[in-house]
Design a protein around this motif. Structure first.
Motif, PDB file in Angstrom:
ATOM      1  N   ASN A   1       0.818  -1.564  -0.131  1.00 16.38           N
ATOM      2  CA  ASN A   1      -0.003   0.249   0.440  1.00 16.38           C
ATOM      3  C   ASN A   1       1.165   1.318   0.175  1.00 16.38           C
ATOM      4  O   ASN A   1       0.576   2.248  -0.327  1.00 16.38           O
TER       5      ASN A   1
ATOM      6  N   ASN B   1       1.397   3.219  -3.370  1.00 20.46           N
ATOM      7  CA  ASN B   1       0.831   4.836  -4.070  1.00 20.46           C
ATOM      8  C   ASN B   1       0.676   5.421  -4.858  1.00 20.46           C
ATOM      9  O   ASN B   1      -0.447   6.266  -4.559  1.00 20.46           O
TER      10      ASN B   1
ATOM     11  N   ASN C   1     -11.208   5.712  -3.545  1.00 20.88           N
ATOM     12  CA  ASN C   1     -10.583   4.591  -3.428  1.00 20.88           C
ATOM     13  C   ASN C   1      -9.722   4.795  -4.540  1.00 20.88           C
ATOM     14  O   ASN C   1      -9.739   4.215  -5.469  1.00 20.88           O
TER      15      ASN C   1
ATOM     16  N   THR D   1      -4.941  -1.084  -3.989  1.00 27.95           N
ATOM     17  CA  THR D   1      -6.350  -1.753  -3.382  1.00 27.95           C
ATOM     18  C   THR D   1      -7.375  -2.300  -3.736  1.00 27.95           C
ATOM     19  O   THR D   1      -7.919  -3.035  -3.478  1.00 27.95           O
TER      20      THR D   1
ATOM     21  N   ARG E   1      -5.804  -5.589  -5.166  1.00 24.75           N
ATOM     22  CA  ARG E   1      -5.861  -6.902  -4.305  1.00 24.75           C
ATOM     23  C   ARG E   1      -6.971  -7.493  -3.972  1.00 24.75           C
ATOM     24  O   ARG E   1      -6.955  -8.341  -3.985  1.00 24.75           O
TER      25      ARG E   1
END
Length: 396
Positions: free
Chosen positions: A85, A89, A98, A103, A106
């Protein structure tokens, strides 16, 4: 009760140590997972799919280690899901709720999932290849025949010197390097070249530097001492085809670690246990070399270690000039192509050839009494009194 007590881990470690003379460390680590309820089908988002296609060229979810793996310019990297993460990023998608790509990835049931880390040019489904080719093939210099011949002769002169100007040793080592360049993805040959010189400046580390430059930083691992080589959490060699240890000391090969060493150079898989991360396994294609300025004893039955005593004829060489030459891209290209085209007809990794130095160093592993009984000082089948035997031994 579904709980693994640490006492079982310690018992397991002791059993392996006592049975195999091999030290391991077993740990209990938390397993991170994403509930099925959080998995989201991402087929309808073109921006996400575009980033995903690029991301999965060099990344995948490695199921056995519960980690994300990356094969980039710095070699193989593994990321815990929490670490990922932070590490990724910078990859953003158009989603106010989001915006982090990682994220969403995954939670993608169609993300790239692999079961094995391999060294292949064309990996199968479920495999993640960490092979990126040898460096010398990326160099494209225009080289005339005269320059090519001079570089080849220079390299062969260096190699002959570190082989003690022994023709048998030279031919074996030249074939050993050529086999690695021509067949980088074949199983490791299972032998180790050990360059020995009791004085500095013989050229042994220079030859190893040339080979590392041919292979390139992605697929070579260099240890400046024995401690680095034996560091239990090191992943330096995880992508290596060629591994070298410089200035090894008496702790390099000992009674305690010789079994583990033989396993490293013969096994088809290598296991790595990075600190605070999940362990992982990689195909073992490593060709192993070492250099030392101390004398080693090698057991008579050893079939893996090929010792080479360097000549001292280059000790007064101007090594700064040598390094200027071998660091030229055209030099690396020439020697890489020379090894690529070297004929391997008749060359075999096993058995190791017998050289004068290999015989001498094996004999040195015997006690004086053993050498006496193996020598021609006494006639086999002849009876000697203890006094005669002792007198003959003293003369020996």
């Amino acid at each position: 009760r579904g709980v693994l007590d640490t006492i079982y881990l310690r018992n397991g470690e002791n059993a392996v140590r006592n049975g195999l003379n091999y030290s391991i460390l077993l740990e209990i680590k938390d397993f991170e997972f994403i509930p099925d309820s959080e998995l989201v089908d991402q087929k309808e988002d073109p921006e996400y799919l575009r980033i995903k296609r690029e991301f999965e060229k060099e990344h995948a979810y490695y199921r056995p280690g519960n980690a994300i793996v990356e094969m980039g310019k710095n070699g193989l990297q593994t990321f815990t899901l929490e670490h990922a993460n932070e590490a990724f990023n910078h990859l953003l998608i158009d989603d106010e709720k989001n915006p982090l790509f990682i994220t969403r990835w995954r939670r993608d049931p169609n993300r790239r999932v692999v079961e094995r880390l391999v060294m292949k040019e064309n990996p199968d489904d479920g495999e993640f290849s960490i092979f990126r080719g040898l460096h010398y093939k990326t160099i494209d210099c225009e080289i005339d025949m005269d320059t090519r011949q001079k570089h080849e002769e220079h390299f062969k002169g260096l190699l002959s010197c570190v082989c003690g100007d022994d023709k048998i040793a030279f031919n074996y080592v030249l074939g050993w390097f050529a086999n690695m360049v021509q067949n980088p993805l074949s199983k490791t040959v299972g032998t180790c070249l050990l360059f020995v010189s009791l004085v500095h400046g013989s050229g042994k580390d220079t030859v190893l530097k040339i080979i590392r430059s041919i292979v390139g930083p992605t697929h070579s691992a260099h240890h400046s001492n024995s401690a680095s080589f034996w560091e239990k959490h090191s992943v330096l060699s995880s992508c290596a085809i060629f591994e070298s240890v410089e200035d090894t000391g008496i702790d390099y090969l000992t009674d305690a670690n010789i079994a583990e060493f033989r396993g490293r150079i013969t096994s088809s898989l290598r296991t790595y246990n990075p600190k605070n991360k999940s362990a992982f396994q990689v195909d073992n294609k490593i060709h192993h070399c070492a250099s030392t300025n101390v004398q080693f004893k090698i057991d008579d039955s050893d079939r893996r270690i090929f010792p080479l005593r360097a000549s001292s004829r280059l000790v007064k060489q101007d090594w700064s000039e040598v390094y200027k030459r071998i660091e030229q891209p055209e030099y690396i290209q020439v020697i890489g192509e020379y090894l690529e085209n070297y004929s391997l007809d008749g060359w075999k990794a096993h058995p190791l050839p017998e050289t004068t130095y290999r015989t001498d160093i094996k004999d040195a592993s015997y006690s004086s009494e053993q050498r006496f009984l193996r020598s021609e000082s006494i006639e086999k089948g002849t009876e000697y009194s203890l006094e005669e035997l002792f007198r003959t031994f003293r003369l020996f």
